[in-house]
Write an enzyme that holds these catalytic residues in place. Sequence first.
Site, PDB file in Angstrom:
ATOM      1  N   THR A 100      27.026  23.822  21.358  1.00 35.93           N
ATOM      2  CA  THR A 100      25.744  23.381  20.784  1.00 35.93           C
ATOM      3  C   THR A 100      25.958  22.954  19.339  1.00 35.93           C
ATOM      4  O   THR A 100      25.525  21.874  18.913  1.00 35.93           O
ATOM      5  CB  THR A 100      24.712  24.518  20.883  1.00 35.93           C
ATOM      6  OG1 THR A 100      24.739  25.014  22.216  1.00 35.93           O
ATOM      7  CG2 THR A 100      23.319  24.040  20.544  1.00 35.93           C
TER       8      THR A 100
ATOM      9  N   LYS B  16      21.559  39.833   2.751  1.00 37.06           N
ATOM     10  CA  LYS B  16      20.832  40.425   1.606  1.00 37.06           C
ATOM     11  C   LYS B  16      19.383  40.706   1.972  1.00 37.06           C
ATOM     12  O   LYS B  16      18.601  41.152   1.149  1.00 37.06           O
ATOM     13  CB  LYS B  16      20.860  39.461   0.415  1.00 37.06           C
ATOM     14  CG  LYS B  16      22.248  39.111  -0.075  1.00 37.06           C
ATOM     15  CD  LYS B  16      22.128  38.104  -1.228  1.00 37.06           C
ATOM     16  CE  LYS B  16      23.347  37.227  -1.311  1.00 37.06           C
ATOM     17  NZ  LYS B  16      23.078  35.984  -2.041  1.00 37.06           N
TER      18      LYS B  16
ATOM     19  N   ARG C  88      20.108  28.471  15.848  1.00 34.86           N
ATOM     20  CA  ARG C  88      20.382  29.432  16.930  1.00 34.86           C
ATOM     21  C   ARG C  88      20.261  30.826  16.329  1.00 34.86           C
ATOM     22  O   ARG C  88      20.804  31.101  15.252  1.00 34.86           O
ATOM     23  CB  ARG C  88      21.787  29.256  17.513  1.00 34.86           C
ATOM     24  CG  ARG C  88      22.133  30.407  18.458  1.00 34.86           C
ATOM     25  CD  ARG C  88      23.380  30.212  19.225  1.00 34.86           C
ATOM     26  NE  ARG C  88      23.224  29.160  20.225  1.00 34.86           N
ATOM     27  CZ  ARG C  88      24.167  28.866  21.123  1.00 34.86           C
ATOM     28  NH1 ARG C  88      25.303  29.537  21.142  1.00 34.86           N
ATOM     29  NH2 ARG C  88      23.954  27.907  22.014  1.00 34.86           N
TER      30      ARG C  88
HETATM   31  N1   CP Z   1      26.268  26.095  26.374  1.00 37.57           N
HETATM   32  C1   CP Z   1      26.227  26.616  25.135  1.00 37.57           C
HETATM   33  O1   CP Z   1      25.161  26.874  24.579  1.00 37.57           O
HETATM   34  O2   CP Z   1      27.448  26.843  24.581  1.00 37.57           O
HETATM   35  P1   CP Z   1      27.702  27.414  23.123  1.00 37.57           P
HETATM   36  O3   CP Z   1      27.235  28.854  23.129  1.00 37.57           O
HETATM   37  O4   CP Z   1      29.170  27.292  22.891  1.00 37.57           O
HETATM   38  O5   CP Z   1      26.882  26.618  22.158  1.00 37.57           O
END
Ligand code: CP
Length: 310
Positions: A61, A89, A110
């Site tokens: 991703t 922190k 993420r």
């Molecule tokens: N498919 C996928 O989300 O892979 P990564 O965790 O490497 O981003």
Amino acid sequence: MSLKQWDKKHIISIRDFSRDEIDFVLKKSRLMEDKLSSRKPLELMKGLILANLFFEPSTRTSMSFETAMKRLGGKAVGFSVAETTSEVKGETIVDTVRVVEGYADVIVVRHPAEGAARAASENIKVPLINGGDGANQHPTQTLLDLYTIQKEYKKIDGLSIAMVGDLKYGRTVHSLANALENYDVKLTLISPRELRMPVRMVNGLRERAIEVKETTRLSIGKADVIYVTRIQRERFPDPQEFKRVKEAYVLDEGILPKLRDDAIIMHPLPRVSEISPAIDGTRHARYFQQSRNGVPVRMALLCLVCGVDF
Ligand code: CP
């Protein structure tokens, strides 16, 4: 569909998409793949910056968003190790994103907490794309999954799709199941009892008239698409429970005679032991192609949410 409605749109959950919107992104992704294959440098995002904020590990991703932005002539900044950021922190994701909106034109996040991307998007004006929030959603993975299926079969309606593995914690299967509510498909959900897809999701599918069969057996003989997932070790509260189920299903040469001739095997990757490398060279394997498809799909999405016409 008007491009205006995509400009500055946050991409948080595939549930926020109508079928028309999903189909539109798939159509634009095909256009983008054609542009990409011409190998001419693209300058659609020249002068724009992507911020990749990864509070959880990622290969695909993170790198495919960065590749997508650079292929479009833009630049990428960000981090992939939360421990090097001010989160240690005590800074919240909401504050981090408010700061980063001052640096970038589009943000990918993420985060291990479900709902983090939605919360982070609420007070910012630049588009935020969810790169995966806990066991909840991974909408861009779903778009590239659908793109891969459609590229193979030239359709999604009418297909029989088996999902195999960790259907409880796997966000990719949650997002994909949500998206498939919009299509006329048959689903076989194959998992250990402990890792069944959440009941509310299965009920949601059935309410949308999707034929759903749940089983613990690896019954994949009728499937057009076999979507295999990793058992998500990092989300198990009890390591002993993980040990019990970690090799529940292993697709190796033994399964080949049972498959339809044209069946494809997909996997969001990374895989651990659930698909033997012996499958990689067979006509069924599509997981590396699937991963490559992430680039045109994410290029198309970046353009759409940044208001760039193509
Ligand atoms: N498919 C996928 O989300 O892979 P990564 O965790 O490497 O981003």
